[in-house]
Every structure is written in structure tokens, then in C-alpha cells.
Design a protein around this motif. Structure first.
Motif, PDB file in Angstrom:
ATOM      1  N   UNK A 138      -5.775   2.951  -6.417  1.00  0.00           N
ATOM      2  CA  UNK A 138      -6.748   2.092  -5.503  1.00  0.00           C
ATOM      3  C   UNK A 138      -7.196   0.808  -6.218  1.00  0.00           C
ATOM      4  N   UNK A 139      -6.703  -0.403  -6.131  1.00  0.00           N
ATOM      5  CA  UNK A 139      -7.133  -1.485  -6.880  1.00  0.00           C
ATOM      6  C   UNK A 139      -8.345  -1.641  -6.625  1.00  0.00           C
ATOM      7  N   UNK A 140      -9.194  -2.114  -7.632  1.00  0.00           N
ATOM      8  CA  UNK A 140     -10.602  -2.752  -7.390  1.00  0.00           C
ATOM      9  C   UNK A 140     -10.562  -4.063  -7.286  1.00  0.00           C
ATOM     10  N   UNK A 186       0.891  -1.190   0.094  1.00  0.00           N
ATOM     11  CA  UNK A 186      -0.193  -0.052   0.054  1.00  0.00           C
ATOM     12  C   UNK A 186       0.687   1.172  -0.195  1.00  0.00           C
ATOM     13  N   UNK A 187       0.291   2.459  -0.123  1.00  0.00           N
ATOM     14  CA  UNK A 187       1.180   3.594  -0.260  1.00  0.00           C
ATOM     15  C   UNK A 187       1.434   4.151   1.125  1.00  0.00           C
ATOM     16  N   UNK A 189      -3.725  -5.424   0.602  1.00  0.00           N
ATOM     17  CA  UNK A 189      -3.510  -4.062   0.194  1.00  0.00           C
ATOM     18  C   UNK A 189      -4.048  -3.179   1.162  1.00  0.00           C
ATOM     19  N   UNK A 190      -3.205  -2.539   1.963  1.00  0.00           N
ATOM     20  CA  UNK A 190      -3.707  -1.560   2.977  1.00  0.00           C
ATOM     21  C   UNK A 190      -3.759  -0.217   2.525  1.00  0.00           C
ATOM     22  N   UNK A 209       3.669  -0.935  -5.357  1.00  0.00           N
ATOM     23  CA  UNK A 209       2.672  -0.670  -5.896  1.00  0.00           C
ATOM     24  C   UNK A 209       2.452  -0.940  -7.367  1.00  0.00           C
ATOM     25  N   UNK A 210       3.790  -0.795  -8.183  1.00  0.00           N
ATOM     26  CA  UNK A 210       4.137  -1.311  -9.399  1.00  0.00           C
ATOM     27  C   UNK A 210       3.874  -2.895  -9.636  1.00  0.00           C
ATOM     28  N   UNK A 211       4.415  -3.637  -8.520  1.00  0.00           N
ATOM     29  CA  UNK A 211       4.049  -4.959  -8.565  1.00  0.00           C
ATOM     30  C   UNK A 211       2.775  -5.256  -8.549  1.00  0.00           C
ATOM     31  N   UNK A 212       2.224  -4.804  -7.618  1.00  0.00           N
ATOM     32  CA  UNK A 212       0.532  -5.052  -7.484  1.00  0.00           C
ATOM     33  C   UNK A 212      -0.048  -4.641  -8.814  1.00  0.00           C
TER      34      UNK A 212
END
Length: 190
Positions: free
Chosen positions: A161-163, A9-10, A125-126, A99-102
């Protein structure tokens, strides 16, 4: 079968705090030990020395110079350390933005992970609303956040923010009410 759990997460979302909060209950409920690998703990001092030499700012962790020269080697070392522990049969919790990997769905890709044997992978993902994350970043007063805060408009372009629909491999954790959701998250990780 060792476990690999990512807390991603960020900045300012509480990834490390959450991982540290859950590691004890995870060990108690599974009867297994876990190794905690936090990117900032592993590479903070090293990155400070390198960025101090490159830019004169040892706290720079977000500028284009950092992203170009240190981000990838830090993550490569983090993952190599995780793989080494997993190969020894040690469960691993990895904490870092990633984040890039996610975005690229890499954290559940066996070819990218390069883990041997049967490894159970979970990705948390926090997240927080942007304003709350910025408030927490400001309150913690970490010098490594200075670039983010001074260049917030540039930094925030990297936030996403991933869905659940697009990223079914993720367990989304809203850290604005962690007490209510922590037990549910713990059960999902088991």
C-alpha cells in the motif's frame, strides 16, 4: 494536450469497474473521447494460449513462469498501444496492476513513459483492505485468480500500500466506499 490516466492496484480492488464507471462522466465533462486499455482485455486470450502451452494452465497469471515470461511483454504492449493513441491525440485510460512500475515511480517518469508532446498524466491507486480484496476475488470466480487463491501466502508478499508521502504522484482511492469518493476522484482527474 491528451490525457493519460492509469488505474492501478492489486487484484480484486475494482480498477476496471471504477475506470468504466468514470469514463462516461469524464467524456461528458471534458467533451473529449477516451480510449480504455485494460491489460486483461488486451492480453487475456493471448496469455491464456501461451500459458496453456508453457504450463498446461491457460488461467495462470501469477506463477513464477508467467511473471518471468509474459508480464513484461504484456506491459510493453499495453504502453506501446497507449503511446500510439496519445500520439494521435486520443486520451487514454490504462487499467492494470502496474505495481512494480508504481513502486519505482515510473508512471510519471517521462523517460519511462516515452510519450511525445504535452501529455497530462494522472495515476490512481485503487485499494481495499486485503481481506475484502480476497473476498471479491473469491466471489468473482475468475479462473485467472486460481493461482492467487491457492498460493495466497506467496501472492500476498507482493501486495503493498503506497503512502501519500512516499508517492505524491498517486491519487489514492479507497474503493470500499466508492460512491462517496467517486465524484471527488472525477474532479481531481479533470
Amino acid at each position: 494536450m491528451p490525457r493519460l490516466i492509469f488505474f492501478c492496484g492489486h487484484a480484486g480492488t475494482g480498477k476496471t469497474t471504477l475506470a468504466k464507471r468514470l469514463i462516461g462522466p469524464l467524456m461528458a465533462r471534458t467533451g473529449e473521447s477516451f480510449c480504455l486499455l485494460d491489460k486483461d482485455t488486451l492480453y487475456g486470450g493471448y496469455s491464456a494460449a501461451v500459458m496453456g502451452a508453457l504450463t498446461g494452465d491457460p488461467n495462470d497469471r501469477d506463477s513464477p513462469t508467467y511473471l518471468q515470461h509474459l508480464r513484461e511483454p504484456e506491459y510493453a504492449g499495453l504502453m506501446a498501444t497507449a503511446r500510439e493513441n496519445l500520439a494521435l491525440g486520443v486520451n487514454v485510460m490504462v487499467v492494470g496492476p502496474l505495481s512494480r512500475e508504481v513502486k519505482a515511480h515510473r508512471l510519471t517518469d517521462p523517460a519511462w513513459l516515452q510519450v511525445e508532446g504535452d501529455v497530462t498524466v494522472r495515476v490512481v491507486w485503487v485499494h481495499l483492505p486485503e481481506a475484502e480484496a480476497r473476498r471479491r476475488i473469491t466471489l468473482r470466480g475468475n479462473p485467472n485468480d486460481a493461482w492467487k487463491l491457492a498460493h495466497w501466502d506467496d501472492y500476498r508478499t507482493r501486495l503493498f500500500m503506497p503512502s501519500a508521502a512516499e508517492y505524491p504522484e498517486l491519487t489514492l482511492f479507497d474503493n470500499s466506499a466508492p460512491t462517496e469518493q467517486a465524484e471527488r476522484l472525477l474532479k481531481s482527474l479533470l
